[in-house]
Design a protein around this motif. Structure first.
Motif, PDB file in Angstrom:
ATOM      1  N   UNK A  45       0.896  -1.607   0.202  1.00 30.49           N
ATOM      2  CA  UNK A  45      -0.639   0.243  -0.173  1.00 30.49           C
ATOM      3  C   UNK A  45       0.873   1.168   0.144  1.00 30.49           C
ATOM      4  N   UNK A  46       1.821   1.648   0.818  1.00 27.17           N
ATOM      5  CA  UNK A  46       2.348   2.750   0.454  1.00 27.17           C
ATOM      6  C   UNK A  46       3.564   2.144  -0.803  1.00 27.17           C
ATOM      7  N   UNK A  47       3.658   1.259  -1.758  1.00 21.11           N
ATOM      8  CA  UNK A  47       4.069   1.696  -2.766  1.00 21.11           C
ATOM      9  C   UNK A  47       3.170   2.503  -3.261  1.00 21.11           C
ATOM     10  N   UNK A  48       2.030   1.943  -3.409  1.00 23.62           N
ATOM     11  CA  UNK A  48       1.104   1.884  -4.117  1.00 23.62           C
ATOM     12  C   UNK A  48       0.911   3.757  -4.535  1.00 23.62           C
ATOM     13  N   UNK A  49       0.296   3.373  -2.966  1.00 25.07           N
ATOM     14  CA  UNK A  49      -0.818   5.279  -2.267  1.00 25.07           C
ATOM     15  C   UNK A  49       0.633   5.763  -2.310  1.00 25.07           C
ATOM     16  N   UNK A  50       1.290   5.790  -1.461  1.00 25.22           N
ATOM     17  CA  UNK A  50       2.401   6.867  -0.384  1.00 25.22           C
ATOM     18  C   UNK A  50       1.402   7.049   0.070  1.00 25.22           C
ATOM     19  N   UNK A  51       1.199   6.454   1.265  1.00 20.79           N
ATOM     20  CA  UNK A  51      -0.001   6.772   2.217  1.00 20.79           C
ATOM     21  C   UNK A  51       0.497   7.443   3.640  1.00 20.79           C
ATOM     22  N   UNK A  52      -0.197   8.898   4.447  1.00 15.97           N
ATOM     23  CA  UNK A  52       0.654   9.635   5.257  1.00 15.97           C
ATOM     24  C   UNK A  52       0.623   8.194   6.707  1.00 15.97           C
ATOM     25  N   UNK A 106     -12.825   0.753 -11.773  1.00 17.66           N
ATOM     26  CA  UNK A 106     -12.105   1.721 -10.950  1.00 17.66           C
ATOM     27  C   UNK A 106     -11.533   0.809  -9.876  1.00 17.66           C
ATOM     28  N   UNK A 107     -12.612   0.219  -9.295  1.00 18.41           N
ATOM     29  CA  UNK A 107     -12.218  -0.810  -8.047  1.00 18.41           C
ATOM     30  C   UNK A 107     -11.246  -2.195  -8.301  1.00 18.41           C
ATOM     31  N   UNK A 108     -11.813  -2.037  -9.766  1.00 16.90           N
ATOM     32  CA  UNK A 108     -10.587  -3.567 -10.844  1.00 16.90           C
ATOM     33  C   UNK A 108      -9.321  -2.757 -10.002  1.00 16.90           C
ATOM     34  N   UNK A 109      -9.233  -1.911 -11.156  1.00 13.75           N
ATOM     35  CA  UNK A 109      -7.711  -0.987 -11.494  1.00 13.75           C
ATOM     36  C   UNK A 109      -6.774  -0.488 -10.504  1.00 13.75           C
ATOM     37  N   UNK A 110      -8.119  -0.336  -8.919  1.00 11.41           N
ATOM     38  CA  UNK A 110      -6.659  -0.194  -7.725  1.00 11.41           C
ATOM     39  C   UNK A 110      -6.707  -1.736  -7.256  1.00 11.41           C
ATOM     40  N   UNK A 111      -7.142  -2.896  -7.219  1.00 11.38           N
ATOM     41  CA  UNK A 111      -6.787  -4.002  -7.077  1.00 11.38           C
ATOM     42  C   UNK A 111      -5.634  -4.079  -7.938  1.00 11.38           C
ATOM     43  N   UNK A 112      -5.544  -4.722  -8.702  1.00 13.29           N
ATOM     44  CA  UNK A 112      -5.018  -5.004  -9.992  1.00 13.29           C
ATOM     45  C   UNK A 112      -3.038  -3.790  -9.823  1.00 13.29           C
ATOM     46  N   UNK A 113      -3.639  -2.426  -9.836  1.00 12.62           N
ATOM     47  CA  UNK A 113      -2.286  -1.979  -8.972  1.00 12.62           C
ATOM     48  C   UNK A 113      -2.244  -1.883  -7.591  1.00 12.62           C
ATOM     49  N   UNK A 114      -2.718  -2.872  -6.846  1.00 15.27           N
ATOM     50  CA  UNK A 114      -1.795  -2.812  -5.526  1.00 15.27           C
ATOM     51  C   UNK A 114      -1.651  -4.341  -5.913  1.00 15.27           C
ATOM     52  N   UNK A 115      -1.787  -4.890  -6.564  1.00 13.35           N
ATOM     53  CA  UNK A 115      -1.222  -6.222  -6.283  1.00 13.35           C
ATOM     54  C   UNK A 115      -0.040  -6.316  -7.575  1.00 13.35           C
ATOM     55  N   UNK A 116       0.286  -5.244  -7.876  1.00 12.22           N
ATOM     56  CA  UNK A 116       1.315  -5.002  -9.208  1.00 12.22           C
ATOM     57  C   UNK A 116       2.761  -4.557  -8.016  1.00 12.22           C
ATOM     58  N   UNK A 117       1.762  -3.591  -7.237  1.00 12.49           N
ATOM     59  CA  UNK A 117       2.997  -3.568  -5.880  1.00 12.49           C
ATOM     60  C   UNK A 117       3.082  -4.803  -5.103  1.00 12.49           C
ATOM     61  N   UNK A 118       2.655  -5.277  -4.801  1.00 13.61           N
ATOM     62  CA  UNK A 118       3.016  -6.584  -3.402  1.00 13.61           C
ATOM     63  C   UNK A 118       4.104  -7.838  -4.487  1.00 13.61           C
ATOM     64  N   UNK A 119       5.320  -7.439  -2.686  1.00  6.19           N
ATOM     65  CA  UNK A 119       6.129  -8.148  -3.341  1.00  6.19           C
ATOM     66  C   UNK A 119       5.817  -9.783  -2.830  1.00  6.19           C
TER      67      UNK A 119
END
Length: 119
Positions: A45-52, A106-119
């Motif tokens: 999540x940090x990599x995907x969206x750089x949360x505070x 959009x929700x599918x895009x969010x899911x795929x983007x998070x998964x692409x950042x998952x190691x």
């Protein structure tokens, strides 16, 4: 799981795999898995969206099964897939009465983007 209602960008639900209505009733294996999954989830999540900040809320009011709402928190507006995402409760508690409008695509895009950042 992605929260269908995005309180903030990347809002998730982290649910136990075993049936339990009390946190203390989870098996040791579930606690071990919780440690493992949060160690993977937070950097993704940090990599995907750089949360505070990242909030874990165990409310279990509607769904009685053990689960956390995982809410990334943002001091500033975020943009994803051409949409603006606000954190309506910042800097206080998440505002469950206001959310960011998304559709299934959009929700599918969010899911795929998070998964692409998952190691």
């Amino acid at each position: 799981m992605l929260r269908p209602v995005q309180l903030t960008l990347g809002s998730l639900v982290l649910a136990a795999h075993e049936p339990a209505h009390e946190f203390s009733k989870l098996s040791q294996a579930s606690y071990t898995e919780l440690h493992k999954i949060t160690a993977q989830l937070e950097p993704a999540l940090a990599k995907a969206f750089n949360y505070d900040k990242l909030n874990y809320l165990m409310l279990m009011m509607v769904d009685p099964d053990v689960h956390f709402h995982v809410i990334p928190r943002y001091a500033k507006t975020k943009y994803f897939n051409g949409l603006e995402f606000m954190d309506f409760g910042w800097p206080g508690a998440p505002d469950f009465h206001r959310s960011n409008e998304t559709d299934a695509e959009t929700n599918q895009h969010i899911i795929h983007y998070i998964l692409s950042c998952w190691t």
